[in-house]
Design a protein around this motif. Sequence first.
Motif, PDB file in Angstrom:
ATOM      1  N   ILE A 108      41.122  40.232  22.168  1.00 18.56           N
ATOM      2  CA  ILE A 108      41.855  39.153  22.832  1.00 18.56           C
ATOM      3  C   ILE A 108      43.361  39.397  22.751  1.00 18.56           C
ATOM      4  O   ILE A 108      44.101  39.165  23.717  1.00 18.56           O
ATOM      5  N   ILE A 109      43.824  39.871  21.596  1.00 12.99           N
ATOM      6  CA  ILE A 109      45.256  40.169  21.442  1.00 12.99           C
ATOM      7  C   ILE A 109      45.675  41.266  22.408  1.00 12.99           C
ATOM      8  O   ILE A 109      46.709  41.163  23.096  1.00 12.99           O
ATOM      9  N   ILE A 110      44.869  42.319  22.506  1.00 15.08           N
ATOM     10  CA  ILE A 110      45.189  43.411  23.429  1.00 15.08           C
ATOM     11  C   ILE A 110      45.154  42.925  24.875  1.00 15.08           C
ATOM     12  O   ILE A 110      46.014  43.294  25.690  1.00 15.08           O
ATOM     13  N   ALA A 111      44.160  42.089  25.210  1.00 12.38           N
ATOM     14  CA  ALA A 111      44.069  41.547  26.571  1.00 12.38           C
ATOM     15  C   ALA A 111      45.289  40.686  26.902  1.00 12.38           C
ATOM     16  O   ALA A 111      45.808  40.729  28.025  1.00 12.38           O
ATOM     17  N   SER A 112      45.759  39.916  25.938  1.00 12.39           N
ATOM     18  CA  SER A 112      46.940  39.074  26.159  1.00 12.39           C
ATOM     19  C   SER A 112      48.180  39.930  26.403  1.00 12.39           C
ATOM     20  O   SER A 112      48.994  39.627  27.289  1.00 12.39           O
ATOM     21  N   LEU A 113      48.303  41.015  25.644  1.00  8.91           N
ATOM     22  CA  LEU A 113      49.425  41.927  25.864  1.00  8.91           C
ATOM     23  C   LEU A 113      49.309  42.592  27.235  1.00  8.91           C
ATOM     24  O   LEU A 113      50.309  42.780  27.940  1.00  8.91           O
TER      25      LEU A 113
ATOM     26  N   LEU B 252      40.431  41.104  30.813  1.00  8.89           N
ATOM     27  CA  LEU B 252      41.396  41.535  31.826  1.00  8.89           C
ATOM     28  C   LEU B 252      40.757  41.615  33.204  1.00  8.89           C
ATOM     29  O   LEU B 252      41.409  41.309  34.212  1.00  8.89           O
ATOM     30  N   THR B 253      39.485  42.012  33.280  1.00 11.80           N
ATOM     31  CA  THR B 253      38.799  42.074  34.571  1.00 11.80           C
ATOM     32  C   THR B 253      38.681  40.681  35.183  1.00 11.80           C
ATOM     33  O   THR B 253      38.968  40.466  36.362  1.00 11.80           O
ATOM     34  N   VAL B 254      38.255  39.722  34.372  1.00  8.16           N
ATOM     35  CA  VAL B 254      38.165  38.343  34.859  1.00  8.16           C
ATOM     36  C   VAL B 254      39.552  37.819  35.223  1.00  8.16           C
ATOM     37  O   VAL B 254      39.725  37.120  36.227  1.00  8.16           O
ATOM     38  N   GLY B 255      40.560  38.172  34.413  1.00  9.19           N
ATOM     39  CA  GLY B 255      41.920  37.736  34.695  1.00  9.19           C
ATOM     40  C   GLY B 255      42.456  38.299  35.995  1.00  9.19           C
ATOM     41  O   GLY B 255      43.134  37.610  36.758  1.00  9.19           O
TER      42      GLY B 255
ATOM     43  N   VAL C 241      47.770  38.524  36.809  1.00 11.93           N
ATOM     44  CA  VAL C 241      46.628  38.424  35.900  1.00 11.93           C
ATOM     45  C   VAL C 241      46.628  37.021  35.319  1.00 11.93           C
ATOM     46  O   VAL C 241      47.588  36.619  34.663  1.00 11.93           O
ATOM     47  N   SER C 242      45.565  36.261  35.567  1.00 14.98           N
ATOM     48  CA  SER C 242      45.477  34.883  35.080  1.00 14.98           C
ATOM     49  C   SER C 242      44.395  34.812  34.011  1.00 14.98           C
ATOM     50  O   SER C 242      43.202  34.875  34.319  1.00 14.98           O
ATOM     51  N   LEU C 243      44.821  34.712  32.747  1.00 15.94           N
ATOM     52  CA  LEU C 243      43.850  34.621  31.663  1.00 15.94           C
ATOM     53  C   LEU C 243      43.200  33.247  31.658  1.00 15.94           C
ATOM     54  O   LEU C 243      43.877  32.221  31.714  1.00 15.94           O
ATOM     55  N   SER C 244      41.889  33.235  31.582  1.00 12.11           N
ATOM     56  CA  SER C 244      41.142  31.987  31.572  1.00 12.11           C
ATOM     57  C   SER C 244      40.793  31.609  30.134  1.00 12.11           C
ATOM     58  O   SER C 244      40.190  32.411  29.410  1.00 12.11           O
ATOM     59  N   PRO C 245      41.153  30.395  29.686  1.00 12.87           N
ATOM     60  CA  PRO C 245      40.778  29.971  28.332  1.00 12.87           C
ATOM     61  C   PRO C 245      39.262  29.979  28.136  1.00 12.87           C
ATOM     62  O   PRO C 245      38.776  30.304  27.053  1.00 12.87           O
ATOM     63  N   VAL C 246      38.533  29.618  29.193  1.00 13.52           N
ATOM     64  CA  VAL C 246      37.070  29.605  29.093  1.00 13.52           C
ATOM     65  C   VAL C 246      36.541  31.019  28.896  1.00 13.52           C
ATOM     66  O   VAL C 246      35.676  31.271  28.045  1.00 13.52           O
ATOM     67  N   ALA C 247      37.054  31.968  29.699  1.00  9.24           N
ATOM     68  CA  ALA C 247      36.626  33.359  29.567  1.00  9.24           C
ATOM     69  C   ALA C 247      37.005  33.932  28.210  1.00  9.24           C
ATOM     70  O   ALA C 247      36.234  34.690  27.605  1.00  9.24           O
TER      71      ALA C 247
END
Length: 425
Positions: A366-371, A53-56, A384-390
């Motif tokens: 990862i599930i919690i971060a996606s939520l 989430l921080t990176v996102g 918040v932009s989730l990075s596939p690499v991160a």
Amino acid sequence: MGRRRDTAGAGRTPTGMSWAETFRTAWDAVRSHRLRSLLTMLGIVIGIASVILTVGLGQGAQDQVKSQISALGSNLLIISPGSSTDSSGIRGGFGSASTLTLQDADAIADDEAAPDVKGVAPVTSSNAQLDTSTTNWTTSLVGATTSWPDVRQRDLSSGRFFTSQEVSQGAKVVVLGSDTASELFSGPTNPVGQSVSVGGTQLTVIGVLASSGSSSSGSTEDDTAVTPISTAKALTGSSSSSVSTIYVEASSEDGLSAAYQEINALLLNLHDVSAADADFTILSQDSLVETANATNETLTVLLGGIAAISLLVGGIGVMNIMLVSVTERIREIGLRKALGATPSVIRNQFLVEASLLGLAGGVVGIIIASLGAWGLPDLIDQPVSLSPVATAAALATSLALGIGFGVYPATRAARLTPIDALRSE
């Protein structure tokens, strides 16, 4: 008679126990202590979710900055006045002086003096209260020339922009931003043709700007009122030719640097100052993006470092529980060794158990971060932009944590001698 091919060891580890059996045994051990395994994973879950989430948030902020700056105009250079100094010698910030004039803008627009410049838009800016018969609204009052919409790349959703004749005559007309128009004229009322009052002066609304969909410096670009620059000066009681900002559009993206150099040399010569004493600043989109991204990256690294502490704590938790598991199962380990299990078999089983705890913690994180990425933007008004690499790196990190912090307990279990293990209570 040919030699019989030995297939009994197919799919087995060099220790004589298949990986499938190793995983099954490790899974049974993890599942038999569900609550303890869940609590062990908690540190990794929190750490992985926090890092993602921080990176996102950092990536979302960078994307937002790029969108905001792009909305200012393509190939844009922003020229601001220098800083002012009062009688006590205290200097104000950049933009507090009145060192830019309409004459400067005319000189920059000269094709011979600045061949890489496509358009120039000098503006004045102040805050003003706009009144209608039913409501009022305080917004940014911008005085501009006819080149403003082209240089700033702004379209109109209705009506028209003012003409050169209206600028020269100081016509009492205004073009409203979309947010300003909606605040002043709600419902089905068409703002075009309506009147607004600024300081007792009636202005006719001749157009409404299309939404830019972004903001800059904390104020939306859609909350504005644009009038001819001569009208704006009359409304504010200014008789000077000074302007607050000069927007310059370069002929192309490749010509942005050349336009910068031409403008800088031209203004230094016009103002008769050296580069060290320049009474103006020129900002490009690249410099604005770099400055904003540098700040966001610093905050992302700082917050990411704090979140990484949770991963370290989670890894220590895995090692602690695995040491407890070794102690609880010491007689089992001795019995298995007495029956022929090699140290590698024991080591692999405990490493797989630790890896499963780390991997499961990563997946849940990862599930919690996606939520969180789905729900946070509505709560904090920040993308918040989730990075596939991160995300992939976080999953690999959780697995590495399980393995890394499981090495010592697994090695300790593997080194136990059968006699000592069977004698323990």
